[in-house]
Motif scaffolding. Sequence first.
Motif, PDB file in Angstrom:
ATOM      1  N   UNK A  78       0.841  -1.204   0.000  1.00  0.00           N
ATOM      2  CA  UNK A  78       0.000   0.000   0.000  1.00  0.00           C
ATOM      3  C   UNK A  78       0.876   1.254   0.000  1.00  0.00           C
ATOM      4  N   UNK A  79       1.923   1.250   0.813  1.00  0.00           N
ATOM      5  CA  UNK A  79       2.853   2.387   0.853  1.00  0.00           C
ATOM      6  C   UNK A  79       3.511   2.593  -0.520  1.00  0.00           C
ATOM      7  N   UNK A  80       3.898   1.498  -1.154  1.00  0.00           N
ATOM      8  CA  UNK A  80       4.542   1.588  -2.461  1.00  0.00           C
ATOM      9  C   UNK A  80       3.578   2.143  -3.509  1.00  0.00           C
ATOM     10  N   UNK A  81       2.334   1.661  -3.506  1.00  0.00           N
ATOM     11  CA  UNK A  81       1.365   2.137  -4.486  1.00  0.00           C
ATOM     12  C   UNK A  81       1.071   3.622  -4.279  1.00  0.00           C
ATOM     13  N   UNK A 107      -6.096  -8.178  -0.358  1.00  0.00           N
ATOM     14  CA  UNK A 107      -7.096  -7.568   0.517  1.00  0.00           C
ATOM     15  C   UNK A 107      -6.652  -6.191   1.009  1.00  0.00           C
ATOM     16  N   UNK A 108      -5.364  -6.026   1.263  1.00  0.00           N
ATOM     17  CA  UNK A 108      -4.847  -4.721   1.673  1.00  0.00           C
ATOM     18  C   UNK A 108      -5.089  -3.679   0.583  1.00  0.00           C
ATOM     19  N   UNK A 109      -4.884  -4.086  -0.674  1.00  0.00           N
ATOM     20  CA  UNK A 109      -5.126  -3.176  -1.800  1.00  0.00           C
ATOM     21  C   UNK A 109      -6.611  -2.862  -1.943  1.00  0.00           C
ATOM     22  N   UNK A 110      -7.447  -3.891  -1.806  1.00  0.00           N
ATOM     23  CA  UNK A 110      -8.900  -3.685  -1.902  1.00  0.00           C
ATOM     24  C   UNK A 110      -9.381  -2.705  -0.839  1.00  0.00           C
ATOM     25  N   UNK A 113      -7.779   1.053  -1.420  1.00  0.00           N
ATOM     26  CA  UNK A 113      -8.171   1.807  -2.622  1.00  0.00           C
ATOM     27  C   UNK A 113      -9.596   1.489  -3.078  1.00  0.00           C
ATOM     28  N   UNK A 114     -10.361   0.777  -2.232  1.00  0.00           N
ATOM     29  CA  UNK A 114     -11.775   0.462  -2.518  1.00  0.00           C
ATOM     30  C   UNK A 114     -11.939  -0.187  -3.906  1.00  0.00           C
ATOM     31  N   UNK A 115     -11.115  -1.173  -4.167  1.00  0.00           N
ATOM     32  CA  UNK A 115     -11.106  -1.803  -5.485  1.00  0.00           C
ATOM     33  C   UNK A 115     -12.399  -2.540  -5.777  1.00  0.00           C
ATOM     34  N   UNK A 116     -12.797  -2.497  -7.055  1.00  0.00           N
ATOM     35  CA  UNK A 116     -13.946  -3.268  -7.527  1.00  0.00           C
ATOM     36  C   UNK A 116     -13.554  -3.978  -8.818  1.00  0.00           C
ATOM     37  N   UNK A 117     -14.157  -5.122  -9.058  1.00  0.00           N
ATOM     38  CA  UNK A 117     -13.853  -5.865 -10.285  1.00  0.00           C
ATOM     39  C   UNK A 117     -14.405  -5.129 -11.502  1.00  0.00           C
ATOM     40  N   UNK A 118     -13.682  -5.240 -12.620  1.00  0.00           N
ATOM     41  CA  UNK A 118     -14.156  -4.633 -13.859  1.00  0.00           C
ATOM     42  C   UNK A 118     -13.604  -5.419 -15.039  1.00  0.00           C
ATOM     43  N   UNK A 133      -8.972 -12.168 -12.015  1.00  0.00           N
ATOM     44  CA  UNK A 133      -9.816 -10.983 -11.999  1.00  0.00           C
ATOM     45  C   UNK A 133      -9.019  -9.710 -12.168  1.00  0.00           C
ATOM     46  N   UNK A 134      -9.677  -8.691 -12.706  1.00  0.00           N
ATOM     47  CA  UNK A 134      -9.091  -7.366 -12.837  1.00  0.00           C
ATOM     48  C   UNK A 134      -9.868  -6.407 -11.941  1.00  0.00           C
ATOM     49  N   UNK A 135      -9.161  -5.490 -11.299  1.00  0.00           N
ATOM     50  CA  UNK A 135      -9.787  -4.557 -10.374  1.00  0.00           C
ATOM     51  C   UNK A 135      -9.403  -3.127 -10.748  1.00  0.00           C
ATOM     52  N   UNK A 136     -10.341  -2.218 -10.579  1.00  0.00           N
ATOM     53  CA  UNK A 136     -10.066  -0.791 -10.728  1.00  0.00           C
ATOM     54  C   UNK A 136     -10.468  -0.083  -9.440  1.00  0.00           C
ATOM     55  N   UNK A 137     -10.067   1.184  -9.341  1.00  0.00           N
ATOM     56  CA  UNK A 137     -10.343   1.925  -8.119  1.00  0.00           C
ATOM     57  C   UNK A 137     -11.162   3.173  -8.416  1.00  0.00           C
ATOM     58  N   UNK A 138     -12.267   3.389  -7.687  1.00  0.00           N
ATOM     59  CA  UNK A 138     -13.018   4.637  -7.835  1.00  0.00           C
ATOM     60  C   UNK A 138     -12.267   5.830  -7.243  1.00  0.00           C
ATOM     61  N   UNK A 139     -11.224   5.538  -6.474  1.00  0.00           N
ATOM     62  CA  UNK A 139     -10.440   6.604  -5.849  1.00  0.00           C
ATOM     63  C   UNK A 139      -9.530   7.267  -6.865  1.00  0.00           C
ATOM     64  N   UNK A 140      -8.965   6.476  -7.773  1.00  0.00           N
ATOM     65  CA  UNK A 140      -8.062   6.997  -8.791  1.00  0.00           C
ATOM     66  C   UNK A 140      -8.182   6.169 -10.060  1.00  0.00           C
TER      67      UNK A 140
END
Length: 474
Positions: A78-81, A107-110, A113-118, A133-140
């Motif tokens: 998370x710190x790196x991202x 899970x830490x990434x989810x 960054x509130x990740x959701x599948x897309x 699965x692929x995930x995107x973030x509504x945050x960025x």
Amino acid sequence: MSGWSHEVVLAATIVSWVIIVSGLAQTAVYLMQLVLAGFALSQRPPVARSALLWHRYGDIAPPIALIVPAYNEELNIVESVHSMLALEYPNFEVIVVNDGSKDRTLQCLIDAFRLVKFQRPYEEALTHMPIRGLYSSPVTERLFVVDKENGGKADAQNAGINVCRAPVFCVIDGDSILEPDALMRATQPFVDDPERTIAVGGTIRIANGSRIESGRVTKVGLPSKLLPLFQVIEYLRAFLMARLAWSRINTLMLVSGAFGVFRRAEVVAVGGFTKGSMGEDLDLVIKLHRHMIDSGRKYRIQFIPEPVCWTEAPESLGVLARQRSRWQRGALECFFRYRSMLFNPRYGRVGFLGFGHIFVVDVLGPIAEVLGYILIPTFWLLGILSFEHLLAFTALVFTYGVCISVCSLILEEAELQKFPRARDLAVLTAAAVLENFGYRQINNLWRIKGYWQYLRADQSWGEMTRTGLSGTRK
């Protein structure tokens, strides 16, 4: 010596001179690197400030994808991202590839960054283990996460290359942190010489001992523990001296897997990263050299000192031993896989100098040094060899080792100046001397272990235990 037969004395003398000559060959390589690195630094224009770089390259910098293979990186990911998303670059995306982690990396990434599948169409140019699965973030909109079955680092990188859409990509370890202007500096050669530049490497620095806040190194410091302190000297020697020297003559054989920028088309053309390779970064660069030379195309693979990537160094002997043994296996694996390039006139300086360096330092070096530690003092104690032989070997091992380490530190201070305090420079100078008395020797024993693992076809990676970089002052 009178108590020993002429044949025994002759055999011992021959073995001793073989060891000393091998050491002299390594010494010649290091000396050449030092001279070339010094010359390259003297010819470089003044380092531009970040604001000037943005003004000059901001509108023309190519889109870039940061590919981050992550396996069991819950402590640092998370710190790196966060540090990557805060980079000063106009057009980039971050693609984290969770390679079947057994911990809470995904899970830490989810959560963070509130990740959701897309759904995102992607080119299957390179083979890899199935994507779950692929995930995107509504945050960025810059962040994407690929969750796939475990296949190893090279396999994860290939998946990231398939998913990315940018013409240039950067591979970075999940436990690493980039300086804000690192991408802008690393892509500069792709703008200045877009036809020839196919890969660029930057400097890797040890983060242990530095203060890290919100994904950035806010205060540079030295590790308080001896083991990572020795690694600071090693990294200075490996990057600022060796890689700058080889880059100067377009013979750079390694762009670190912890931070390297590549043109996607050429990497796809050579089949991407070799799956299962212990030295996937070395393997890829060798393939790129071979491909470009076989194609008769002019190209550049460069190293630039200023783009800095911070990483966590092992603090225990066990973890460091596994890392160094693995590195040795990777070097041997790549050397013998592409051994037809060694001293092959078709490949010019790459075959003679680049592969010659791997042959002298990685193939012959560990065996010659360890034999020297054991045999030459033993021969002298038994009265078989003269004191002059012992003195020659000792001077070669210790005096020259100290000289190279200290000169590398001088180059760092002249170029990057990352250690502003005089006390830090004094500590590093002492470490540059002390590492030659014990640490260098045990390092060669780890490399011999890597040799044995390679001969046994041992492909185990070993656990690389992390303590975490956030707020570190170790």
